[in-house]
Motif scaffolding. Structure first.
Motif, PDB file in Angstrom:
ATOM      1  N   ARG A  55       0.837  -1.210   0.000  1.00  8.98           N
ATOM      2  CA  ARG A  55       0.000   0.000   0.000  1.00  8.98           C
ATOM      3  C   ARG A  55       0.868   1.255   0.000  1.00  8.98           C
ATOM      4  NH1 ARG A  55      -4.211  -2.100   4.541  1.00  8.98           N
ATOM      5  NH2 ARG A  55      -5.327  -3.546   3.195  1.00  8.98           N
ATOM      6  N   ALA A  56       1.904   1.249   0.827  1.00  5.47           N
ATOM      7  CA  ALA A  56       2.801   2.413   0.873  1.00  5.47           C
ATOM      8  C   ALA A  56       3.412   2.654  -0.504  1.00  5.47           C
ATOM      9  CB  ALA A  56       3.895   2.206   1.922  1.00  5.47           C
ATOM     10  N   VAL A 114       2.212   1.693  -3.558  1.00  2.91           N
ATOM     11  CA  VAL A 114       1.193   2.122  -4.530  1.00  2.91           C
ATOM     12  C   VAL A 114       0.761   3.562  -4.267  1.00  2.91           C
ATOM     13  CG1 VAL A 114      -1.198   1.734  -5.296  1.00  2.91           C
ATOM     14  CG2 VAL A 114       0.369  -0.205  -5.043  1.00  2.91           C
ATOM     15  N   PHE A 115       0.438   3.859  -3.012  1.00  5.17           N
ATOM     16  CA  PHE A 115       0.039   5.234  -2.677  1.00  5.17           C
ATOM     17  C   PHE A 115       1.186   6.203  -2.932  1.00  5.17           C
ATOM     18  CE2 PHE A 115      -2.982   3.197   0.585  1.00  5.17           C
ATOM     19  CZ  PHE A 115      -4.035   3.197  -0.300  1.00  5.17           C
ATOM     20  N   GLY A 116       2.404   5.772  -2.634  1.00  6.69           N
ATOM     21  CA  GLY A 116       3.569   6.627  -2.856  1.00  6.69           C
ATOM     22  C   GLY A 116       3.781   6.939  -4.323  1.00  6.69           C
ATOM     23  N   ALA A 128       1.414   6.969  -6.632  1.00  9.39           N
ATOM     24  CA  ALA A 128       0.318   7.866  -7.027  1.00  9.39           C
ATOM     25  C   ALA A 128       0.596   9.283  -6.536  1.00  9.39           C
ATOM     26  CB  ALA A 128      -1.011   7.357  -6.473  1.00  9.39           C
ATOM     27  N   ALA A 129       1.008   9.423  -5.276  1.00  9.86           N
ATOM     28  CA  ALA A 129       1.306  10.749  -4.720  1.00  9.86           C
ATOM     29  C   ALA A 129       2.439  11.419  -5.485  1.00  9.86           C
ATOM     30  CB  ALA A 129       1.667  10.641  -3.236  1.00  9.86           C
ATOM     31  N   TYR A 166      -4.033  14.814  -3.988  1.00 12.72           N
ATOM     32  CA  TYR A 166      -2.674  14.638  -3.473  1.00 12.72           C
ATOM     33  C   TYR A 166      -2.590  14.465  -1.946  1.00 12.72           C
ATOM     34  CZ  TYR A 166       2.109  15.543  -2.148  1.00 12.72           C
ATOM     35  OH  TYR A 166       3.341  15.450  -1.566  1.00 12.72           O
ATOM     36  N   PHE A 169      -3.426  10.900  -0.848  1.00 16.08           N
ATOM     37  CA  PHE A 169      -2.410   9.918  -1.240  1.00 16.08           C
ATOM     38  C   PHE A 169      -1.137  10.066  -0.417  1.00 16.08           C
ATOM     39  CE2 PHE A 169      -4.737   9.213  -5.337  1.00 16.08           C
ATOM     40  CZ  PHE A 169      -4.909   7.848  -5.160  1.00 16.08           C
ATOM     41  N   LEU A 193      -1.940   8.642   3.028  1.00 17.63           N
ATOM     42  CA  LEU A 193      -2.036   7.182   2.945  1.00 17.63           C
ATOM     43  C   LEU A 193      -0.661   6.539   2.772  1.00 17.63           C
ATOM     44  CD1 LEU A 193      -5.243   6.871   0.763  1.00 17.63           C
ATOM     45  CD2 LEU A 193      -4.980   6.106   3.138  1.00 17.63           C
ATOM     46  N   THR A 194       0.212   7.182   2.035  1.00 16.56           N
ATOM     47  CA  THR A 194       1.576   6.685   1.862  1.00 16.56           C
ATOM     48  C   THR A 194       2.289   6.642   3.205  1.00 16.56           C
ATOM     49  OG1 THR A 194       1.728   7.589  -0.373  1.00 16.56           O
ATOM     50  CG2 THR A 194       3.811   7.111   0.742  1.00 16.56           C
ATOM     51  N   SER A 247       0.612   4.184   5.772  1.00 16.62           N
ATOM     52  CA  SER A 247       0.893   2.785   5.419  1.00 16.62           C
ATOM     53  C   SER A 247       2.340   2.422   5.732  1.00 16.62           C
ATOM     54  CB  SER A 247       0.605   2.526   3.940  1.00 16.62           C
ATOM     55  OG  SER A 247      -0.753   2.718   3.647  1.00 16.62           O
TER      56      SER A 247
END
Length: 187
Positions: free
Chosen positions: A13-14, A16-18, A20-21, A83, A86, A89-90, A93
């Protein structure tokens, strides 16, 4: 086995979110915020971590013109609504992953709360910017002060969240290196 699964999920998750961010951040820095700066000759609100005075806010809004203010509302703000979530969440996570690796839970919980606080401050900043633009040419000084305070809070909380995460990562790396050295010397 369940702990290993959740540990792996936090790491994924970290990542994927990272990603995206990072993608959204790069678009904002290299396209939307760059365009706003070129258009006005001034740094946009989002790039003023120390806040801004009423005079500086009015100067930016005036220099942007109608098209620039519309661009801010329709291009920059939508990206900046995605942003902060994300980014939070980064960090959350990654901090959960660090906690699952034995890093101090109080430290990781503080980092998670700071991350959420930074996102909330970013949303308050965005609301303030939108309100300033929509009230142009008569924004109120109190509104400028509130938006500026949100910008400062966002910068401080983001810095503290990233610093806390970096401390957690440093602790994890230190333990990994220490354990590796112990195994290497004794094995």
């Amino acid at each position: 086995m369940a702990d290993l699964t959740s540990t792996t999920q936090y790491g994924r998750r970290a990542a994927v979110f990272g990603l995206a961010a990072t993608g959204i951040y790069l678009v904002m820095i290299n396209i939307t915020l760059e365009h706003l700066q070129l258009l006005s000759g001034l740094r946009p609100f989002d790039m003023r971590p120390g806040g801004y005075s009423s005079e500086k806010a009015y100067a930016l809004l005036d220099a942007l013109g109608g098209d620039g203010r519309q661009y801010y509302l329709t291009r920059q703000i939508p990206l900046d609504l995605i942003y902060p979530a994300f980014m939070a969440l980064t960090l959350v996570s990654f901090l959960k992953w660090l906690a699952s690796q034995g890093v101090n839970r109080v430290l990781t919980q503080i980092g998670a709360w700071l991350s959420v606080g930074a996102a909330l401050a970013d949303y308050l900043e965005n609301a303030g910017i939108c309100t300033l633009i929509l009230n142009w040419p008569a924004p109120q000084a109190g509104l400028v002060y509130a938006a500026s305070a949100a910008s400062i809070a966002k910068a401080v909380l983001t810095t503290l969240a990233v610093l806390t995460t970096t401390i957690g990562l440093t602790i994890w790396l230190y333990r990994r290196i220490r354990d590796w050295l112990k195994r290497s010397l004794h094995g």
